[in-house]
Design a protein around this motif. Structure first.
Motif, PDB file in Angstrom:
ATOM      1  N   UNK A 179       0.820  -1.209   0.000  1.00 48.26           N
ATOM      2  CA  UNK A 179       0.000   0.000   0.000  1.00 48.26           C
ATOM      3  C   UNK A 179       0.859   1.267   0.000  1.00 48.26           C
ATOM      4  N   UNK A 180       1.887   1.271   0.846  1.00 49.15           N
ATOM      5  CA  UNK A 180       2.727   2.458   0.990  1.00 49.15           C
ATOM      6  C   UNK A 180       3.410   2.843  -0.305  1.00 49.15           C
ATOM      7  N   UNK A 181       3.989   1.861  -0.994  1.00 50.02           N
ATOM      8  CA  UNK A 181       4.691   2.176  -2.242  1.00 50.02           C
ATOM      9  C   UNK A 181       3.703   2.625  -3.314  1.00 50.02           C
ATOM     10  N   UNK A 200       3.442  17.057   0.946  1.00 51.85           N
ATOM     11  CA  UNK A 200       4.101  15.944   0.261  1.00 51.85           C
ATOM     12  C   UNK A 200       5.393  16.390  -0.415  1.00 51.85           C
ATOM     13  N   UNK A 201       5.489  17.677  -0.736  1.00 50.43           N
ATOM     14  CA  UNK A 201       6.745  18.212  -1.286  1.00 50.43           C
ATOM     15  C   UNK A 201       7.792  18.374  -0.183  1.00 50.43           C
ATOM     16  N   UNK A 210      11.013   9.291  -0.150  1.00 51.34           N
ATOM     17  CA  UNK A 210      11.880   8.109  -0.295  1.00 51.34           C
ATOM     18  C   UNK A 210      12.379   7.593   1.055  1.00 51.34           C
ATOM     19  N   UNK A 211      12.225   8.418   2.104  1.00 51.34           N
ATOM     20  CA  UNK A 211      12.666   7.992   3.438  1.00 51.34           C
ATOM     21  C   UNK A 211      11.544   7.324   4.238  1.00 51.34           C
ATOM     22  N   UNK A 212      10.330   7.273   3.687  1.00 48.12           N
ATOM     23  CA  UNK A 212       9.212   6.603   4.370  1.00 48.12           C
ATOM     24  C   UNK A 212       9.451   5.097   4.288  1.00 48.12           C
ATOM     25  N   UNK A 213       9.495   4.448   5.446  1.00 49.55           N
ATOM     26  CA  UNK A 213       9.962   3.057   5.478  1.00 49.55           C
ATOM     27  C   UNK A 213       8.864   2.010   5.398  1.00 49.55           C
ATOM     28  N   UNK A 214       7.701   2.317   5.965  1.00 51.29           N
ATOM     29  CA  UNK A 214       6.682   1.275   6.058  1.00 51.29           C
ATOM     30  C   UNK A 214       5.891   1.138   4.769  1.00 51.29           C
TER      31      UNK A 214
END
Length: 247
Positions: A70-72, A170-171, A176-180
């Motif tokens: 979902x996250x990606x 979001x800007x 790219x650092x969001x891990x989950x």
């Protein structure tokens, strides 16, 4: 060019996809829709392609190979929307658990009430969940309470997936650092928004469990949320967050 786009990730949603697209396009606000389909074997993408002929200037799709989480899916959608300069970027499920008629209320919270992130909240005014087993309601409710306590966010529905962001949020966040990748992604995005100094507002909604299709929810999702939030909080002590309006 519309100012708002609704991102809807899909995996095997053939029973719902046409109805949800028509429900959103029927709204007078003129929302655009971006479907992120993770290679649904049931033909969801084919239905979207057919509808694109009807809504060619409002309905878009990104097709990905296989289930990537979902996250990606949302991050791919966020980047697509930022590139095209949409002012307001929504997250929404395909299965009508989120009522399309609530989209204008979330937009109003950001556009007219000063919110940087508006959350469609199941728990801001009691427990507004329909057709869930009581065990799942309690698990979700107490998971949100637990996250609220650990993170220090003043948010009642910390795992909610029905949201409207101003583009600036979001800007500012390093996506790219969001891990989950699973449902803890929703917590991480809210927490990061909070740590960056943005204004979060909850808008009460009624969440209705899906009628058609199969739920993607599992016990592992809640485990990720429980342990993930501890890691998130610990990492935050050693991390510098970009701040709202920092030039």
């Amino acid at each position: 060019m519309a100012k708002s786009v609704v991102i809807i990730p899909t995996y095997n949603e053939k029973e719902n996809i046409e109805n949800i697209i028509r429900a959103v396009t029927d709204l007078k606000e003129g929302f655009h829709i971006l479907i992120i389909d993770d290679g649904s074997p049931d033909g969801t993408a084919d239905i979207v392609k057919k509808l694109q002929k009807e809504f060619d200037d409002r309905l878009f799709m990104v097709q990905r190979q296989g289930k990537q989480g979902l996250g990606t899916a949302y991050i791919a959608g966020f980047k697509w929307a930022i590139e095209r300069k949409y002012d307001f970027i929504f997250e929404m499920d395909a299965d009508f658990s989120h009522n399309p008629n609530d989209l204008p209320r979330l937009l109003h919270a950001c556009e007219s009430e000063g919110a940087d992130l508006a959350i469609g909240s199941r728990y801001i005014s009691g427990v507004n969940v329909v057709n869930w087993p009581i065990g799942r309601v309690l698990m979700s409710y107490f998971a949100s309470k637990y996250v609220k306590i650990v993170t220090g966010m003043k948010v009642f529905d910390t795992t909610a997936g029905f949201k409207c962001y101003r583009r600036q949020v979001l800007e500012t966040i390093n996506l790219d650092a969001i891990r989950f990748k699973g449902y803890a992604f929703q917590i991480e995005m809210k927490f990061t928004t909070f740590k960056c100094g943005f204004t979060i507002k909850e808008v009460p909604i009624v969440f209705v469990n899906r009628v058609l299709g199969t739920s993607k929810m599992s016990g592992g999702i809640f485990n990720e949320a429980v342990w993930g939030v501890l890691k998130l909080k610990l990492r935050s002590y050693f991390k510098k967050y970009p701040q709202k309006n920092a030039a």
